[in-house]
Design an enzyme around this catalytic site. Structure first.
Site, short mmCIF file in Angstrom:
data_model
loop_
_atom_site.label_atom_id
_atom_site.label_comp_id
_atom_site.label_asym_id
_atom_site.label_seq_id
_atom_site.Cartn_x
_atom_site.Cartn_y
_atom_site.Cartn_z
N GLN A 98 0.85 -1.20 0.00
CA GLN A 98 0.00 0.00 0.00
C GLN A 98 0.89 1.25 0.00
O GLN A 98 1.59 1.52 0.98
CB GLN A 98 -0.94 0.04 1.21
CG GLN A 98 -1.98 1.16 1.03
CD GLN A 98 -2.86 1.41 2.23
OE1 GLN A 98 -2.38 1.51 3.36
NE2 GLN A 98 -4.17 1.54 2.00
N HIS A 174 -3.02 4.37 -1.71
CA HIS A 174 -3.83 4.79 -0.55
C HIS A 174 -4.47 6.13 -0.89
O HIS A 174 -3.80 7.17 -0.89
CB HIS A 174 -2.93 4.90 0.67
CG HIS A 174 -3.68 4.98 1.98
ND1 HIS A 174 -5.00 5.35 2.07
CD2 HIS A 174 -3.28 4.71 3.25
CE1 HIS A 174 -5.38 5.32 3.36
NE2 HIS A 174 -4.36 4.93 4.08
N HIS A 177 -8.86 8.33 3.87
CA HIS A 177 -8.50 8.79 5.22
C HIS A 177 -7.82 10.15 5.29
O HIS A 177 -7.02 10.39 6.20
CB HIS A 177 -7.65 7.71 5.92
CG HIS A 177 -8.32 6.38 5.95
ND1 HIS A 177 -7.66 5.19 6.05
CD2 HIS A 177 -9.63 6.05 5.85
CE1 HIS A 177 -8.52 4.18 6.03
NE2 HIS A 177 -9.72 4.68 5.90
N TYR A 179 -5.49 11.45 3.77
CA TYR A 179 -4.08 11.55 3.38
C TYR A 179 -4.01 12.30 2.04
O TYR A 179 -5.03 12.66 1.46
CB TYR A 179 -3.43 10.16 3.34
CG TYR A 179 -3.36 9.54 4.72
CD1 TYR A 179 -2.70 10.20 5.76
CD2 TYR A 179 -3.97 8.32 5.01
CE1 TYR A 179 -2.64 9.65 7.05
CE2 TYR A 179 -3.93 7.77 6.29
CZ TYR A 179 -3.26 8.44 7.29
OH TYR A 179 -3.20 7.91 8.56
N ARG A 226 -7.36 2.21 -2.68
CA ARG A 226 -8.26 2.24 -1.52
C ARG A 226 -8.99 3.57 -1.47
O ARG A 226 -8.37 4.64 -1.52
CB ARG A 226 -7.49 2.04 -0.22
CG ARG A 226 -8.33 2.41 1.00
CD ARG A 226 -7.88 1.80 2.28
NE ARG A 226 -8.46 0.48 2.47
CZ ARG A 226 -8.76 -0.07 3.66
NH1 ARG A 226 -8.51 0.58 4.77
NH2 ARG A 226 -9.30 -1.27 3.74
N GLY A 316 -9.69 -6.15 8.84
CA GLY A 316 -8.58 -5.43 9.44
C GLY A 316 -8.30 -5.93 10.84
O GLY A 316 -7.52 -6.86 11.04
N ARG A 317 -8.99 -5.34 11.83
CA ARG A 317 -8.67 -5.63 13.24
C ARG A 317 -8.74 -7.11 13.57
O ARG A 317 -7.94 -7.59 14.39
CB ARG A 317 -9.60 -4.82 14.14
CG ARG A 317 -9.22 -3.34 14.16
CD ARG A 317 -10.33 -2.47 14.65
NE ARG A 317 -11.47 -2.49 13.73
CZ ARG A 317 -12.59 -1.84 13.91
NH1 ARG A 317 -12.74 -1.10 14.99
NH2 ARG A 317 -13.55 -1.88 13.01
#
Ligand SMILES: Cc1cc2nc3c(=O)[nH]c(=O)nc-3n(C[C@H](O)[C@H](O)[C@H](O)COP(=O)(O)O)c2cc1C
Length: 364
Positions: A98, A174, A177, A179, A226, A316-317
Site C-alpha cells: 500500500q 492509498h 482517510h 491523506y 483504496r 482489518g482488526r
C-alpha cells in the site's frame, strides 16, 4: 454454500480465497523506514488470506503519518520488503504494497530536512500525532506549489518501481482517510484555484496522474486503490461525495484499475455516514475486483458475497489477534479480540505472538 473460502481467479492471479488482509499500520519499522525479519514473520503468519495488503508504506520521508512507519522512498528499503514477500510467497500467499503519502498528517521531524508537511491547501489538523519523541501537535502544513506536484507523482512512481524490485504481486494506492490523495479529492481540504482544485475533474487530477504513473510500472491488473467515499477519518469531508466518487470510479474504469478496496461507511466506526449515498452504486459501476471492507464479521462477509455485493472481503482488526483468521472463519471458531495496546509499536509482543487455533489446541 458460500464461495468465500474457495480459490478465486482474478486479474491473472490465483487467490486461495476471497478474504483479504486490510492494510494495517503497526509501527514496528525502524526510523529509517526499514522492515525485516519481524514483519516477514507477521505477514507470513497471515499468508492464508487470498490477498495481503501491507500497512501504509510511505513514498517520501514526510509522507509518513507517524514514527516507525515503513517506506519505499529509498533503494535501501527494498531488501527488508523482499524478506517479507519471500516469506509470504513461501506460504503460497500474495501481497500488495500500500503506497502512501500522508500529506498534512505528517510532521517536520519525519522529514529528512525538517521541512513542514505538505497539503493541497495550507491547513493544520487539530490534535496530536505520534513522532519519535512521543506525541506532538500537528503542524500547519504548507500548500504544495503547482511546480512540486510532478515530484509527488514521481515519488509514487519510484516507490512502485521499488515495490516491483521487492517482489510484491501488486500495489495499492492509498487514496483514503484524508491523506494526500484523498485531501486533494475533497472540497474541505482542497481550496486550490489551479488545475488541481475547484471542479471534481481538477480535484481528481492528482489521483489520476498518480495512477497513470503506477500503471505504467505495474499495469492496471496489478494496481489497486483504496477509497473511503463516505468516511470521515481525520475529519475527511466533502460536501457532495456522490458525484465526486462516481467520477473517480469512472476514471478507475477508464484506466483499467484491477482492484477497488472500498471502505464502506466511516472507517472502523460505522457502516453508515453522512452525507450518505448508496455506495452500492460505485460497486456496480466498478469493472474490476471489488474488495469490501469495514466492520465485517463472518455472517456479513458470507451474506455480502452470496448476494454478489462484493468479490472479496478485507478484514482489518480481526487479523491482528488471529493470524489464521481464514481458518477460524471457515471453521466458525472463536475470533480473538486483540487489545488496542497491541495495535501500534511494541516489537514482537502483540504482533507475532498470537497463536493459531492449532497452536492453541496443542498447548492446552
Ligand atoms: C491499527 C490500525 C491500523 C490501520 N492502518 C491502516 C493503513 O495503514 N492503511 C489503511 O488504508 N487503513 C488502515 N486502517 C484501517 C483498516 O484497514 C480498516 O479499514 C478498518 O480497521 C476497518 O476494518 P475492520 O472493521 O475489519 O477492522 C487501520 C486500522 C487499524 C485498526
Amino acid at each position: 454454500m458460500t464461495d468465500l473460502f474457495d480459490p478465486f481467479e482474478a486479474n491473472g492471479l490465483t487467490l486461495q480465497n476471497r478474504i483479504a488482509l486490510s492494510p494495517l499500520t503497526r509501527t514496528r519499522a525502524d526510523m529509517a523506514g526499514k522492515v525485516g525479519e519481524l514483519q516477514a514473520t507477521y505477514y507470513a503468519q497471515r499468508a492464508s488470506a487470498g490477498l495481503l495488503i501491507t500497512e501504509a508504506t510511505a513514498v517520501a520521508p514526510v509522507g509518513r503519518g507517524g514514527a516507525y512507519c515503513p517506506g519505499l522512498w529509498s533503494d535501501n528499503q527494498i531488501e527488508g520488503w523482499k524478506q517479507v514477500t519471500d516469506a509470504v510467497h513461501a506460504r503460497g500467499g500474495l501481497i500488495f504494497s500500500q503506497l502512501w503519502h500522508a500529506g498534512r498528517l505528517s510532521h517536520s521531524s519525519l522529514d529528512l530536512d525538517g521541512k513542514p508537511p505538505v497539503a493541497p491547501t495550507a491547513m493544520k489538523q487539530p490534535g496530536q500525532m505520534f513522532v519519535e519523541s512521543g506525541f506532538a501537535e500537528y503542524e500547519e502544513a504548507r500548500t504544495l506549489d503547482l511546480a512540486e506536484i510532478p515530484t509527488i507523482v514521481d515519488q509514487f512512481r519510484q516507490a512502485a518501481v521499488r515495490a516491483k524490485a521487492a517482489g510484491f504481486d501488486g500495489v495499492e494506492l492509498h487514496a483514503a482517510h484524508s491523506y494526500l490523495i484523498d485531501a486533494f479529492l475533497r472540497d474541505m481540504t482542497n481550496q486550490r484555484t489551479d488545475a488541481y482544485g475547484g471542479s471534481i475533474e481538477n480535484r481528481a487530477r492528482l489521483l489520476v496522474e498518480t495512477l497513470e504513473a503506477i500503471i505504467a510500472v505495474w499495469g492496471g491488473a496489478r494496481t489497486a486503490i483504496r477509497l473511503a467515499p463516505i468516511g470521515h477519518a481525520y475529519n475527511a469531508w466533502d460536501s457532495d461525495p456522490e458525484p465526486l466518487f462516481t467520477h473517480v470510479v469512472e476514471q478507475l474504469n477508464r484506466l483499467g484499475v484491477g482492484w477497488l478496496d472500498m471502505v464502506e461507511g466511516d472507517t472502523g466506526i460505522s457502516r453508515e455516514a453522512e452525507p450518505s449515498f448508496d455506495t452500492g452504486k460505485l460497486r456496480r459501476l466498478f469493472k474490476g475486483v471489488l474488495i469490501g471492507n469495514n466492520l465485517y464479521d463472518r455472517d456479513l462477509a458470507i451474506s455480502a458475497r452470496d448476494a454478489g455485493r462484493v468479490d472479496m472481503v478485507a478484514f482489518g482488526r480481526a487479523f491482528i489477534g488471529n493470524p489464521d483468521l481464514v481458518e477460524r472463519l471457515r471453521a466458525n471458531a472463536q475470533i480473538v479480540d486483540a487489545p488496542r495496546q497491541a495495535y501500534y509499536g511494541g516489537g514482537a509482543r502483540g504482533y507475532t505472538d498470537f497463536p493459531t487455533l492449532a497452536e492453541e489446541r496443542a498447548a492446552s
